[in-house]
Scaffold this motif. Structure first.
Motif, PDB file in Angstrom:
ATOM      1  N   PRO A   1       0.698  -1.293   0.121  1.00 56.46           N
ATOM      2  CA  PRO A   1      -0.026   0.145  -0.052  1.00 56.46           C
ATOM      3  C   PRO A   1       0.868   1.174  -0.039  1.00 56.46           C
ATOM      4  O   PRO A   1       0.276   2.360   0.464  1.00 56.46           O
ATOM      5  N   ASP A   2       1.917   1.402  -0.471  1.00 47.83           N
ATOM      6  CA  ASP A   2       2.833   2.541  -0.433  1.00 47.83           C
ATOM      7  C   ASP A   2       2.091   3.647  -1.363  1.00 47.83           C
ATOM      8  O   ASP A   2       1.898   3.249  -2.729  1.00 47.83           O
ATOM      9  N   PRO A   3       1.803   4.697  -0.825  1.00 44.93           N
ATOM     10  CA  PRO A   3       1.123   5.778  -1.683  1.00 44.93           C
ATOM     11  C   PRO A   3       1.675   6.146  -3.039  1.00 44.93           C
ATOM     12  O   PRO A   3       1.295   6.418  -3.922  1.00 44.93           O
ATOM     13  N   ALA A   4       3.244   5.961  -2.954  1.00 45.23           N
ATOM     14  CA  ALA A   4       4.016   6.319  -4.101  1.00 45.23           C
ATOM     15  C   ALA A   4       3.647   5.441  -5.348  1.00 45.23           C
ATOM     16  O   ALA A   4       3.378   5.988  -6.635  1.00 45.23           O
TER      17      ALA A   4
ATOM     18  N   LEU B   1       1.332   5.859 -10.738  1.00 45.86           N
ATOM     19  CA  LEU B   1       0.503   5.291 -11.851  1.00 45.86           C
ATOM     20  C   LEU B   1      -0.717   6.347 -12.276  1.00 45.86           C
ATOM     21  O   LEU B   1      -0.716   6.374 -13.551  1.00 45.86           O
ATOM     22  N   LEU B   2      -0.926   7.201 -11.486  1.00 48.18           N
ATOM     23  CA  LEU B   2      -1.874   8.181 -11.582  1.00 48.18           C
ATOM     24  C   LEU B   2      -1.227   9.302 -12.716  1.00 48.18           C
ATOM     25  O   LEU B   2      -1.569   9.599 -13.604  1.00 48.18           O
ATOM     26  N   ASN B   3       0.225   9.562 -12.223  1.00 48.09           N
ATOM     27  CA  ASN B   3       0.963  10.372 -12.964  1.00 48.09           C
ATOM     28  C   ASN B   3       1.182   9.931 -14.509  1.00 48.09           C
ATOM     29  O   ASN B   3       0.970  10.748 -15.388  1.00 48.09           O
TER      30      ASN B   3
ATOM     31  N   ARG C   1      -7.687   5.063  -0.843  1.00 47.33           N
ATOM     32  CA  ARG C   1      -8.656   6.229  -0.508  1.00 47.33           C
ATOM     33  C   ARG C   1      -8.215   7.505   0.353  1.00 47.33           C
ATOM     34  O   ARG C   1      -8.752   8.527   0.050  1.00 47.33           O
ATOM     35  N   LYS C   2      -7.042   7.166   0.967  1.00 46.88           N
ATOM     36  CA  LYS C   2      -6.315   8.360   1.310  1.00 46.88           C
ATOM     37  C   LYS C   2      -5.994   9.348   0.391  1.00 46.88           C
ATOM     38  O   LYS C   2      -5.852  10.612   0.532  1.00 46.88           O
TER      39      LYS C   2
END
Length: 197
Positions: free
Chosen positions: A142-145, A150-152, A175-176
């Motif tokens: 779950p690393d936010p990076a 992926l979004l970038n 979600r965060k």
């Protein structure tokens, strides 16, 4: 919209008890012993981030579990995790793409598994616009990076994405970041979600 699908227990059913069953048969170590010792610890995470080789991973896991297996025997067990593809999810992915939506896969996985499932289940790759794998990215959920990268790369905002995963920690992390996320607890959840839309 950007639809992000996890692989294991979302698109393809997996079962680690099958892995332990093969290793138990090959090593004669009782299955109950392996179940009590098996955990997805640091070596597991290192392998999924591509930081250690398949061979080093096999050595570490065999050491942790008290197994005496050749690399080939270890690999045979490791590949046994895959049960089968969920055709209803493949159909949903194709339908989304036909509607002009972007469909990608984001999976915590490893090279050893990637030697198996793409050829065993070619319909998975055929249903996605792109596949993002933890071992290629050097990051794991779950690393936010990993979500941010992926979004970038996809050039979508978090608000334009929907994420499906079977792990509560992965869902919470997404979600965060503002990604709408759905926890897949069993095979009925995804079809029901799309039936309501």
């Amino acid at each position: 919209m950007l639809y992000i699908f996890d692989l294991g227990n979302v698109i393809v059913d997996i079962d680690f008890n099958r892995v332990l069953g093969v290793w138990s048969d090959l090593s004669r170590v009782p299955l109950a012993t392996l179940k009590s010792r098996f955990q997805m610890g640091e070596s597991f995470h290192q392998h999924e981030r591509g930081e250690i080789s398949d061979e080093v991973f096999a050595q570490k896991i065999c050491h942790e579990l008290g197994l005496s297996l050749s690399f080939e025997q270890f690999a045979a067990g490791w590949q046994a995790v895959f049960v089968g593809v969920r055709p209803e999810v493949i159909a949903i992915m194709h339908k989304l793409r036909d509607q002009g939506e972007r469909v990608v896969i984001l999976s915590n996985t490893n090279r050893l598994h990637c030697q198996f499932w793409p050829s065993e289940y070619p319909e998975v790759s055929a249903a996605a616009d792109k596949i993002y794998l933890s071992q290629d990215m050097g990051l794991r959920k779950p690393d936010p990076a990993i979500y941010q990268r992926l979004l970038n790369e996809e050039e979508y905002s978090a608000e334009e994405a929907i994420f499906f995963d079977d792990n509560p920690e992965n869902i919470e992390a997404a979600r965060k970041l503002g990604i709408h996320s759905l926890l897949i607890t069993d095979a009925s959840v995804l079809p029901a979600f799309f039936a309501d839309r």
